[in-house]
Design a protein around this motif. Structure first.
Motif, PDB file in Angstrom:
ATOM      1  N   SER A   1      -6.019  75.840 -15.145  1.00  0.00           N
ATOM      2  CA  SER A   1      -6.629  74.567 -14.781  1.00  0.00           C
ATOM      3  C   SER A   1      -8.117  74.512 -15.124  1.00  0.00           C
ATOM      4  O   SER A   1      -8.594  73.517 -15.652  1.00  0.00           O
TER       5      SER A   1
ATOM      6  N   ASN B   1      -8.492  74.064 -18.810  1.00  0.00           N
ATOM      7  CA  ASN B   1      -8.139  72.698 -19.208  1.00  0.00           C
ATOM      8  C   ASN B   1      -9.268  71.724 -18.883  1.00  0.00           C
ATOM      9  O   ASN B   1      -9.596  70.849 -19.691  1.00  0.00           O
ATOM     10  N   VAL B   2      -9.859  71.873 -17.713  1.00  0.00           N
ATOM     11  CA  VAL B   2     -10.956  70.989 -17.310  1.00  0.00           C
ATOM     12  C   VAL B   2     -12.152  71.188 -18.239  1.00  0.00           C
ATOM     13  O   VAL B   2     -12.764  70.221 -18.706  1.00  0.00           O
TER      14      VAL B   2
ATOM     15  N   ARG C   1      -6.192  66.626 -18.695  1.00  0.00           N
ATOM     16  CA  ARG C   1      -6.550  66.298 -17.319  1.00  0.00           C
ATOM     17  C   ARG C   1      -5.314  66.149 -16.437  1.00  0.00           C
ATOM     18  O   ARG C   1      -5.404  66.249 -15.228  1.00  0.00           O
ATOM     19  N   GLN C   2      -4.151  65.920 -17.029  1.00  0.00           N
ATOM     20  CA  GLN C   2      -2.916  65.791 -16.257  1.00  0.00           C
ATOM     21  C   GLN C   2      -2.287  67.140 -15.928  1.00  0.00           C
ATOM     22  O   GLN C   2      -1.443  67.224 -15.050  1.00  0.00           O
TER      23      GLN C   2
ATOM     24  N   THR D   1     -14.642  65.302 -24.041  1.00  0.00           N
ATOM     25  CA  THR D   1     -15.246  64.053 -23.588  1.00  0.00           C
ATOM     26  C   THR D   1     -16.650  63.897 -24.160  1.00  0.00           C
ATOM     27  O   THR D   1     -17.038  62.812 -24.622  1.00  0.00           O
TER      28      THR D   1
ATOM     29  N   ALA E   1     -11.328  69.627 -21.584  1.00  0.00           N
ATOM     30  CA  ALA E   1     -11.369  68.168 -21.477  1.00  0.00           C
ATOM     31  C   ALA E   1     -12.807  67.677 -21.377  1.00  0.00           C
ATOM     32  O   ALA E   1     -13.171  66.667 -21.992  1.00  0.00           O
ATOM     33  N   ASP E   2     -13.640  68.391 -20.635  1.00  0.00           N
ATOM     34  CA  ASP E   2     -15.058  68.009 -20.518  1.00  0.00           C
ATOM     35  C   ASP E   2     -15.763  68.092 -21.873  1.00  0.00           C
ATOM     36  O   ASP E   2     -16.531  67.206 -22.241  1.00  0.00           O
TER      37      ASP E   2
END
Length: 72
Positions: free
Chosen positions: A5, A8-9, A70-71, A16, A12-13
């Motif tokens: 997790s 992944n965060v 994010r999912q 972004t 994703a950050d």
């Protein structure tokens, strides 16, 4: 492979931030394209429009990847 997790965060950050940069580049190219069109440099303006279309296509793919990360 187990879900990570935090990884992944972080991914994703980072994506972004890259997406924000991509939007900024698209805005800059749009301004240059407008100037080129107004100054009768249509061939170059047309090339810039193609570049913006590529940015838009890739932005969609990046957005989809961010949402999947994010999912998880």
């Amino acid at each position: 492979m187990p879900n990570n997790s935090d990884s992944n965060v972080s991914t994703a950050d980072a994506l972004t931030l890259l997406l924000h940069n991509q939007h900024a580049l698209a805005a800059a190219i749009e301004e240059v394209t407008k100037w080129l069109s107004e100054n009768d440099v249509e061939d170059v303006a047309d090339n810039a429009v193609v570049a913006m279309e590529t940015l838009d296509t890739n932005a969609k793919a990046i957005t989809d990847a961010i949402m999947r990360l994010r999912q998880l």
